[in-house]
Design a protein around this motif. Structure first.
Motif, short mmCIF file in Angstrom:
data_model
loop_
_atom_site.label_atom_id
_atom_site.label_comp_id
_atom_site.label_asym_id
_atom_site.label_seq_id
_atom_site.Cartn_x
_atom_site.Cartn_y
_atom_site.Cartn_z
N TYR A 1 -102.40 -0.31 -16.36
CA TYR A 1 -102.04 0.89 -15.63
C TYR A 1 -103.17 1.23 -14.68
CZ TYR A 1 -101.32 5.85 -14.66
OH TYR A 1 -101.17 7.05 -14.03
N ILE A 2 -102.85 1.37 -13.42
CA ILE A 2 -103.85 1.70 -12.40
C ILE A 2 -103.33 2.91 -11.62
CG2 ILE A 2 -104.99 0.93 -10.28
CD1 ILE A 2 -104.75 -1.95 -11.36
N GLU A 3 -104.17 3.90 -11.48
CA GLU A 3 -103.80 5.08 -10.69
C GLU A 3 -104.82 5.26 -9.58
OE1 GLU A 3 -102.12 7.33 -8.75
OE2 GLU A 3 -101.02 7.18 -10.64
N SER A 4 -104.36 5.19 -8.36
CA SER A 4 -105.26 5.32 -7.20
C SER A 4 -105.19 6.71 -6.57
CB SER A 4 -104.92 4.26 -6.17
OG SER A 4 -103.58 4.42 -5.75
N ASN B 1 -91.10 -0.83 -14.62
CA ASN B 1 -92.02 0.18 -14.12
C ASN B 1 -91.41 1.58 -14.28
OD1 ASN B 1 -94.31 1.22 -12.97
ND2 ASN B 1 -93.63 0.89 -10.88
N PRO B 2 -91.12 1.98 -15.54
CA PRO B 2 -90.49 3.27 -15.73
C PRO B 2 -91.46 4.42 -15.50
CG PRO B 2 -91.04 2.34 -17.84
CD PRO B 2 -91.38 1.30 -16.79
N THR B 3 -90.94 5.56 -15.11
CA THR B 3 -91.74 6.76 -14.93
C THR B 3 -91.72 7.54 -16.23
OG1 THR B 3 -91.15 6.84 -12.60
CG2 THR B 3 -91.98 8.87 -13.59
N GLU C 1 -99.79 12.90 -3.73
CA GLU C 1 -99.83 14.10 -4.56
C GLU C 1 -98.84 13.99 -5.72
OE1 GLU C 1 -100.15 18.92 -4.03
OE2 GLU C 1 -99.60 17.69 -2.31
N GLU C 2 -97.75 13.26 -5.49
CA GLU C 2 -96.77 13.02 -6.56
C GLU C 2 -97.43 12.30 -7.73
OE1 GLU C 2 -93.57 9.98 -6.04
OE2 GLU C 2 -92.26 11.71 -6.32
N ASN C 3 -98.27 11.30 -7.45
CA ASN C 3 -98.99 10.59 -8.51
C ASN C 3 -99.97 11.52 -9.22
OD1 ASN C 3 -97.59 8.39 -7.65
ND2 ASN C 3 -99.34 7.22 -6.98
N PHE C 4 -100.68 12.33 -8.46
CA PHE C 4 -101.62 13.28 -9.05
C PHE C 4 -100.88 14.24 -9.98
CE2 PHE C 4 -103.60 17.47 -9.06
CZ PHE C 4 -104.89 17.17 -9.48
N ASN C 5 -99.68 14.65 -9.60
CA ASN C 5 -98.93 15.62 -10.39
C ASN C 5 -98.43 15.07 -11.72
OD1 ASN C 5 -99.35 17.66 -8.55
ND2 ASN C 5 -97.46 17.25 -7.44
N LEU C 6 -98.55 13.76 -11.95
CA LEU C 6 -98.23 13.19 -13.26
C LEU C 6 -99.33 13.51 -14.27
CD1 LEU C 6 -96.85 9.69 -12.23
CD2 LEU C 6 -95.53 11.67 -13.03
N ASP D 1 -106.45 14.43 -0.26
CA ASP D 1 -106.47 13.30 0.67
C ASP D 1 -106.64 11.96 -0.03
OD1 ASP D 1 -106.30 12.16 3.19
OD2 ASP D 1 -108.47 12.25 3.50
N GLY D 2 -105.75 11.64 -0.97
CA GLY D 2 -105.79 10.35 -1.63
C GLY D 2 -106.79 10.26 -2.77
N SER D 3 -107.16 11.39 -3.33
CA SER D 3 -108.09 11.37 -4.47
C SER D 3 -107.86 12.59 -5.34
CB SER D 3 -109.55 11.34 -3.99
OG SER D 3 -109.89 12.56 -3.37
N ALA D 4 -108.37 12.51 -6.56
CA ALA D 4 -108.42 13.68 -7.44
C ALA D 4 -109.81 14.25 -7.28
CB ALA D 4 -108.15 13.28 -8.88
#
Length: 170
Positions: free
Chosen positions: A57-60, A22-24, A64-69, A86-89
């Motif tokens: 690949y699943i992005e929920s 699971n590399p970044t 905010e760290e996930n969004f910033n990818l 709040d947990g969404s884009a």
């Protein structure tokens, strides 16, 4: 920091290998340290560049760290664009400008001649019709992207899930 992999009871003289499942994507740094009952040995650091995610690949957008990818393109240069909320884009509406805002994922490594399923869950307002496109491309120039799904006059007012199957050409 917390170890992501530990080799228990290594045998002197043996070689050990490990694969990060699971590399970044981007510059990723790994540090190796040998430890025993006498303490820690010297640190050995290796830096690699990870090209992208390999499906599935699943992005929920839980963080905010996930969004910033993701890369946000605000082509009309207004103050309203894609944001973490709040947990969404979430894209915020601007009545004065036509939207030309993009939310682009980090690289996802695809194989030619393999069918992929891509989807998203979205919600539009009940009071305004929205247009949205799901595209695929090799760069940030959206003029070079191929449209996989186009939603026009979308005004669901509730969460909807949309899927499309596609076959990469390259």
């Amino acid at each position: 920091s917390t170890p992501i992999h530990v080799i228990n009871n290594p045998i002197k003289g043996n070689k050990y290998a490990w694969t990060d499942d699971n590399p970044t994507p981007g510059n990723t740094h790994y540090t190796l340290v040998a430890s025993n009952e006498y303490g820690d040995g010297p640190l050995s650091t290796k830096s690699v560049f990870v090209v992208g995610y390999v499906p599935p690949y699943i992005e929920s957008f839980d963080t905010e760290e996930n969004f910033n990818l993701f890369t946000v393109l605000n082509n009309n240069n207004d103050e309203m664009t894609w944001r973490f909320n709040d947990g969404s884009a979430r894209w915020e509406y601007n009545i004065s400008y036509a939207a030309d805002d993009w939310l682009i994922s980090t690289n996802i490594v695809l194989q030619k001649d393999r069918v992929y399923k891509i989807g998203f869950k979205g919600r539009s307002t009940e009071w305004a019709e929205e247009n949205m496109r799901l595209t695929i491309g090799n760069d940030l120039n959206t003029d070079n992207h191929t449209t996989l799904l186009e939603l026009t006059n979308w005004s669901a007012g509730k969460n909807e899930t949309h899927y499309v199957y596609f076959l990469p050409e390259e």
